[in-house]
Motif scaffolding. Structure first.
Motif, PDB file in Angstrom:
ATOM      1  N   GLY A 110       0.802  -1.211   0.000  1.00  0.00           N
ATOM      2  CA  GLY A 110       0.000   0.000   0.000  1.00  0.00           C
ATOM      3  C   GLY A 110       0.835   1.262   0.000  1.00  0.00           C
ATOM      4  O   GLY A 110       0.589   2.194  -0.788  1.00  0.00           O
ATOM      5  N   LEU A 136      -6.503   6.077  -0.865  1.00  0.00           N
ATOM      6  CA  LEU A 136      -7.219   5.211  -1.792  1.00  0.00           C
ATOM      7  C   LEU A 136      -6.240   4.377  -2.618  1.00  0.00           C
ATOM      8  O   LEU A 136      -6.486   3.193  -2.877  1.00  0.00           O
ATOM      9  CB  LEU A 136      -8.112   6.046  -2.718  1.00  0.00           C
ATOM     10  CG  LEU A 136      -9.368   6.650  -2.091  1.00  0.00           C
ATOM     11  CD1 LEU A 136     -10.077   7.550  -3.099  1.00  0.00           C
ATOM     12  CD2 LEU A 136     -10.316   5.557  -1.605  1.00  0.00           C
ATOM     13  N   ARG A 137      -5.120   4.990  -3.054  1.00  0.00           N
ATOM     14  CA  ARG A 137      -4.104   4.245  -3.803  1.00  0.00           C
ATOM     15  C   ARG A 137      -3.528   3.114  -2.955  1.00  0.00           C
ATOM     16  O   ARG A 137      -3.178   2.056  -3.464  1.00  0.00           O
ATOM     17  CB  ARG A 137      -2.965   5.176  -4.241  1.00  0.00           C
ATOM     18  CG  ARG A 137      -3.359   6.258  -5.214  1.00  0.00           C
ATOM     19  CD  ARG A 137      -3.795   5.695  -6.559  1.00  0.00           C
ATOM     20  NE  ARG A 137      -4.073   6.729  -7.525  1.00  0.00           N
ATOM     21  CZ  ARG A 137      -3.278   7.025  -8.558  1.00  0.00           C
ATOM     22  NH1 ARG A 137      -2.151   6.357  -8.744  1.00  0.00           N
ATOM     23  NH2 ARG A 137      -3.620   7.972  -9.401  1.00  0.00           N
ATOM     24  N   ALA A 138      -3.435   3.373  -1.643  1.00  0.00           N
ATOM     25  CA  ALA A 138      -2.869   2.377  -0.729  1.00  0.00           C
ATOM     26  C   ALA A 138      -3.895   1.367  -0.248  1.00  0.00           C
ATOM     27  O   ALA A 138      -3.538   0.382   0.402  1.00  0.00           O
ATOM     28  CB  ALA A 138      -2.250   3.085   0.481  1.00  0.00           C
ATOM     29  N   GLY A 139      -5.179   1.618  -0.550  1.00  0.00           N
ATOM     30  CA  GLY A 139      -6.225   0.721  -0.078  1.00  0.00           C
ATOM     31  C   GLY A 139      -6.505   0.854   1.402  1.00  0.00           C
ATOM     32  O   GLY A 139      -6.896  -0.109   2.065  1.00  0.00           O
ATOM     33  N   LEU A 140      -6.301   2.063   1.947  1.00  0.00           N
ATOM     34  CA  LEU A 140      -6.474   2.306   3.380  1.00  0.00           C
ATOM     35  C   LEU A 140      -7.344   3.538   3.585  1.00  0.00           C
ATOM     36  O   LEU A 140      -7.453   4.406   2.707  1.00  0.00           O
ATOM     37  CB  LEU A 140      -5.112   2.537   4.046  1.00  0.00           C
ATOM     38  CG  LEU A 140      -4.108   1.383   4.029  1.00  0.00           C
ATOM     39  CD1 LEU A 140      -2.732   1.895   4.444  1.00  0.00           C
ATOM     40  CD2 LEU A 140      -4.565   0.258   4.948  1.00  0.00           C
ATOM     41  N   SER A 141      -7.940   3.615   4.777  1.00  0.00           N
ATOM     42  CA  SER A 141      -8.653   4.835   5.128  1.00  0.00           C
ATOM     43  C   SER A 141      -7.659   5.983   5.253  1.00  0.00           C
ATOM     44  O   SER A 141      -6.452   5.772   5.414  1.00  0.00           O
ATOM     45  CB  SER A 141      -9.395   4.652   6.451  1.00  0.00           C
ATOM     46  OG  SER A 141      -8.478   4.569   7.536  1.00  0.00           O
TER      47      SER A 141
END
Length: 307
Positions: free
Chosen positions: A205, A228-233
């Motif tokens: 991420g 969002l790119r990292a897939g995290l809040s």
């Protein structure tokens, strides 16, 4: 963009240099401190690497050592050998070194190289490296690394048309292979719990976010968009990025924009208006103000100093 490649490119100045040395015992070379980094590959024999800080390192055939911080060091056949002083030329090249002609096989063969770096914008990928990066051959052959070493050795042993360009490209390749091998080993040796940039590069991420902002530093990134790119809040991403990279996401982005601007100003005559656009500033005035705050001089003055 590849973050490791980008970080090295941002610091590089001038051309790298390299040379082969046949040595007969007893022998020793003392390298003075320099604005750059260097490596040694022991192609034959054994030797000792004595850094300016830390303990001596015993080297065997095929071992690679990388010294990222430009500090003086000695490499010698034994700890009590009297070293010969070696100082690089102003362009980072090797001075002529006299080796007596002998019919016998040399006790050691060294492949040495040097890179010129701008330490005023040193990327943390390199600043957090240890005094000596030691990659022992006994730990297992790193195919690409040792292939690059053998290609470089062949070009230096018997130069052919085009060798100057090939050697320069191989030295750039070798540097990246050395750093990649070190970061991968650091990740393995941390028992699955790497820290610092080893952890950042191992985190899918954070790596995705770093790739995004390196690929397009001019984009008006937000923490939420990078998350969002990292897939995290947003909050989880900000915490993880700060813990691994050592700076909050937008602080790192600003630092990278200024580092990129410095490289553009050093390398070519790109108009300041375009440098500003490529680094995320809507006006030349706003860019110049931010640049002077970061570097202490105006962009034009910085460019003249670097020329």
């Amino acid at each position: 963009m590849d973050v490791l490649s980008d970080a090295v490119a941002a610091m590089r100045t001038g051309r790298p240099h390299s040379g082969l040395r046949d040595k007969y015992a007893p022998w020793g070379l003392r390298f003075q401190a320099a604005d750059g980094a260097g490596f040694h590959v022991l192609l034959r024999g054994t030797a000792w690497l004595v850094p300016s800080r830390g303990e001596p390192v015993r080297l065997g055939p095929g071992d690679v050592v990388f010294l990222a911080h430009g500090r003086g060091h000695v490499i010698a056949s034994s700890l009590d050998a009297e070293p010969e002083e070696v100082g690089l030329e102003s362009d980072g090249g090797w001075p002529a070194m006299h080796t007596p002609s002998r019919d016998s096989t040399p006790d050691a063969v060294l492949l040495c190289g040097a890179y010129l770096l701008d330490r005023s914008r040193a990327h943390p990928l390199l600043t957090e490296l240890p005094e000596v990066v030691h990659l022992p051959a006994r730990d297992g052959a790193d195919g690409p690394l040792h292939t690059a070493i053998e290609l470089l050795r062949a070009e230096l042993s018997a130069p052919q048309p085009g060798s100057d360009t090939i050697v320069s490209m191989l030295l750039d390749t070798l540097l990246l292979y050395i750093l990649r091998a070190w970061w991968q080993r650091a990740g393995r040796e941390s028992a699955g719990h790497p820290t610092g940039w080893a952890a950042a590069l191992a985190d899918p991420g954070i790596t995705a976010a770093l790739r995004a902002l390196h690929a397009d530093p001019a984009h008006p990134w937000t923490v939420g968009e990078l998350g969002l790119r990292a897939g995290l809040s947003r909050a989880a991403f900000s915490r993880r990025f700060t813990a691994l990279v050592g700076q909050p996401p937008l602080t790192y982005l600003t630092w990278w924009r200024m580092t990129t601007a410095g490289r553009l100003l050093r390398e070519d005559d790109t108009p300041l208006r375009l440098v500003a656009q490529r680094t995320g500033y809507t006006s030349e005035f706003a860019f110049a103000k931010a640049f002077k705050r970061e570097f202490g001089v105006a962009p034009g003055q910085y460019r003249r100093r670097a020329s």
